[in-house]
Design an enzyme around this catalytic site. Structure first.
Site, PDB file in Angstrom:
ATOM      1  N   HIS A   1       0.829  -1.211   0.000  1.00 16.60           N
ATOM      2  CA  HIS A   1       0.000   0.000   0.000  1.00 16.60           C
ATOM      3  C   HIS A   1       0.864   1.261   0.000  1.00 16.60           C
ATOM      4  O   HIS A   1       0.414   2.325   0.419  1.00 16.60           O
ATOM      5  CB  HIS A   1      -0.954   0.017   1.203  1.00 16.60           C
ATOM      6  CG  HIS A   1      -1.827  -1.188   1.312  1.00 16.60           C
ATOM      7  ND1 HIS A   1      -3.047  -1.283   0.679  1.00 16.60           N
ATOM      8  CD2 HIS A   1      -1.649  -2.362   1.958  1.00 16.60           C
ATOM      9  CE1 HIS A   1      -3.587  -2.466   0.943  1.00 16.60           C
ATOM     10  NE2 HIS A   1      -2.748  -3.138   1.710  1.00 16.60           N
TER      11      HIS A   1
ATOM     12  N   SER B   1      15.294  19.950 -16.751  1.00 12.41           N
ATOM     13  CA  SER B   1      14.213  20.926 -16.822  1.00 12.41           C
ATOM     14  C   SER B   1      14.695  22.130 -17.617  1.00 12.41           C
ATOM     15  O   SER B   1      15.878  22.495 -17.566  1.00 12.41           O
ATOM     16  CB  SER B   1      13.793  21.361 -15.403  1.00 12.41           C
ATOM     17  OG  SER B   1      12.972  22.508 -15.439  1.00 12.41           O
TER      18      SER B   1
END
Length: 432
Positions: free
Chosen positions: A141, A262
Site C-alpha cells: 500500500h 528541466s
C-alpha cells in the site's frame, strides 16, 4: 510511426517496398506449388521466378483505375512477364496473398520482439543476482512493511517476462500461418497441397480452416499478449519512478554529463525514460480494442479490419520494440543508493520485527491471538511516536508476561531473518 519512436529493423519489415516484395514472394511460391502439381511447366515457373517484379509507381498508377490494390499489383507484375503471366494469381483471392504475406511480416517482426525480450530478461537476471542479499524496505500500500531482498524485485520481473514469453510463443504459433484456401476458404478453386507447399516454402504453419480471410482472433490474441507485456514494462517503469521521488531517492535513472532535467530548474533530474515507457505502454494497450473488434466481420469477410491493420501493426511493433530496448538501457544505467535504503530501514527503530515477535509469542504462550496482537501493536505505536527501539518498547510494556526466556528474543532481532529463504526462491525460479 513518427520518427521519434521508429525502430529501423521494424520499419524495414513494414515499409511498402518490403511488403509488396513479400506479396510477390507469395505469388511466386504459389506458382512453384502449381508447378509441383504439374499445372505450370518448369520453364514457365523459371520465367516467373526470374522475371516477375513489382514497380510500386506503376502499381499505384493502375490502382487509380482499378481502385483495388491487389488487382493493380497482379497487373503490374504481369507487365513484367510474357505468356507465363496467365499463371499469376491462379486460384487465389486477394487475402490469400495479403494475409499470408502479412503473417510473414508478423513472423519477421516477432523474431525481433523475442530478441529484445531475451535481452531485457538477461539484464533483469543480472540485477537479481547482483542484489540478492541487498536489503531494502518492502512496501505494501506504499507503506513500509518489512525488509526484504532487493534482488527479489528484479527476479519477480524476470519470472514475469518468462510467462510473457510463454504466452507470446503460443500467440506466434497461432498467427504465423499461411492462408491459401481461395475465395470462400473452401479450396473450391485451390488444392490443399498448394497451401501446404507454400507454407513449407515460407516457413509458416497452416491455417487449418478459414473463410476468405485468416480469422482475426489470432491477431487479437497476439495484440492482447503485447498489451500484457506492455503492462509489465509499465509496472517496472512505474517502480523506477516511485523510487526516484525526492521523498524516497533509493533509485534513479542514469543522468548523462550534458543531460538537462528541466528547461527552467537546473537542479532537476527527472525519470524521463520511465515516464516515456509508461506513456507508450498505455498507447500500445489501446490497440487491443481495435484488434478484438476486427474479429467481427460480415459473413465470409469484409474489409473493415484492413484499413486499421495497415496502421496499427507496424505501430505496435515499433512501440513495443522501442519500449523494450529503452527499458533495457534504463535498467542497465540504473543507479541504486544502498546507503539510502539502509537509512530507511534504520529509520524504523526495528518496528518491522512486529510479525516475527507476534509469531514467536503465539507459538510459545497460551494467550489469544487478539491479546498478543493488541499488545504488539501498542508497542509499535509507542516506538514510532516516541522514537524508541521496538525491543525496548516491548520490554517496557510487559514482554515478560508472554516470554519466559528473554535470551531467545535476541535471535529474533536479526536482520537476516527477512532473507533467510531467498536462496530457495532463487533456486526455484531460476531452475524453472
Amino acid at each position: 510511426m513518427i520518427n521519434r519512436y521508429t525502430v529501423k529493423k521494424i520499419e524495414d519489415i513494414w515499409n511498402d517496398e518490403n511488403k509488396l516484395n513479400i506479396w510477390l514472394d507469395v505469388e511466386k511460391k504459389v506458382s512453384y506449388a502449381w508447378m509441383k502439381m504439374g499445372i505450370v511447366s518448369q520453364d514457365e515457373y523459371n520465367l516467373i521466378s526470374q522475371n516477375a517484379s513489382i514497380n510500386i509507381q506503376r502499381m499505384l498508377e493502375i490502382e487509380k483505375e482499378t481502385r483495388h490494390d491487389v488487382v493493380a499489383f497482379t497487373r503490374a507484375i504481369s507487365e513484367t512477364l510474357g505468356k507465363e503471366k496467365k499463371w499469376i494469381h491462379l486460384g487465389l483471392t486477394s487475402t490469400d496473398v495479403v494475409d499470408t504475406a502479412q503473417n510473414k511480416l508478423i513472423q519477421l517482426s516477432n523474431r525481433i520482439v523475442v530478441a529484445s525480450l531475451v535481452e531485457l530478461k538477461a539484464v533483469l537476471k543480472d540485477k537479481a543476482l547482483k542484489y540478492k542479499n541487498t536489503l531494502t524496505m518492502g512496501r505494501s500500500h506504499g507503506i513500509y512493511g518489512e525488509p526484504t531482498s532487493l534482488g527479489l524485485k528484479f527476479l519477480l520481473w524476470f519470472d514475469e517476462l518468462n510467462r510473457q514469453l510463454e504466452r507470446f510463443y503460443l500467440a506466434r504459433k497461432q498467427i504465423e500461418v499461411a492462408k491459401i484456401s481461395g475465395s470462400m476458404g473452401n479450396y473450391a478453386n485451390m488444392e490443399f497441397e498448394i497451401e501446404e507447399i507454400v507454407a513449407n516454402e515460407m516457413g509458416l504453419g497452416i491455417d487449418n480452416i478459414s473463410t476468405q480471410v485468416t480469422q482475426r482472433d489470432r491477431h487479437a490474441f497476439l495484440i492482447s499478449v503485447f498489451a500484457n507485456i506492455a503492462s509489465t514494462l509499465e509496472k517496472i517503469a512505474t517502480e523506477i519512478r516511485l523510487f526516484q521521488r525526492s521523498e524516497v531517492q533509493e533509485w534513479h535513472e542514469g543522468f548523462k554529463p550534458n543531460q538537462k532535467g528541466s528547461s527552467s530548474m537546473p537542479h532537476k533530474k527527472n525519470p524521463i525514460s520511465s515516464e516515456n515507457i509508461t506513456g507508450l505502454s498505455r498507447y500500445l494497450r489501446s490497440f487491443t480494442n481495435v484488434a478484438f473488434e476486427n474479429n467481427v466481420l460480415w459473413h465470409e469477410r469484409d474489409i473493415s479490419h484492413s484499413s486499421n491493420e495497415r496502421i496499427i501493426l507496424s505501430d505496435i511493433y515499433n512501440v513495443l520494440v522501442y519500449s523494450l530496448n529503452r527499458l533495457k538501457e534504463t535498467l542497465e544505467e540504473l543507479v541504486i543508493d544502498e546507503e539510502k535504503m539502509l537509512e530507511h530501514i534504520n529509520s524504523q527503530f526495528n518496528v518491522f520485527y512486529s510479525q516475527p515477535m507476534l509469531n514467536y509469542i503465539l507459538i510459545n504462550c497460551d494467550e489469544s491471538r487478539e491479546e498478543v496482537y493488541d499488545f504488539i501493536q501498542k508497542c509499535t505505536f509507542e516506538t514510532m511516536n516516541s522514537k524508541v527501539d521496538f525491543k525496548e518498547s516491548l520490554i517496557r510494556n510487559g514482554l515478560n508476561k508472554y516470554v519466559k526466556d528473554m535470551s531467545k528474543i535476541e535471535e529474533i532481532f536479526n536482520i537476516n531473518y527477512f532473507i533467510r529463504n531467498v536462496d530457495k526462491i532463487y533456486s526455484r525460479t531460476l531452475k524453472k
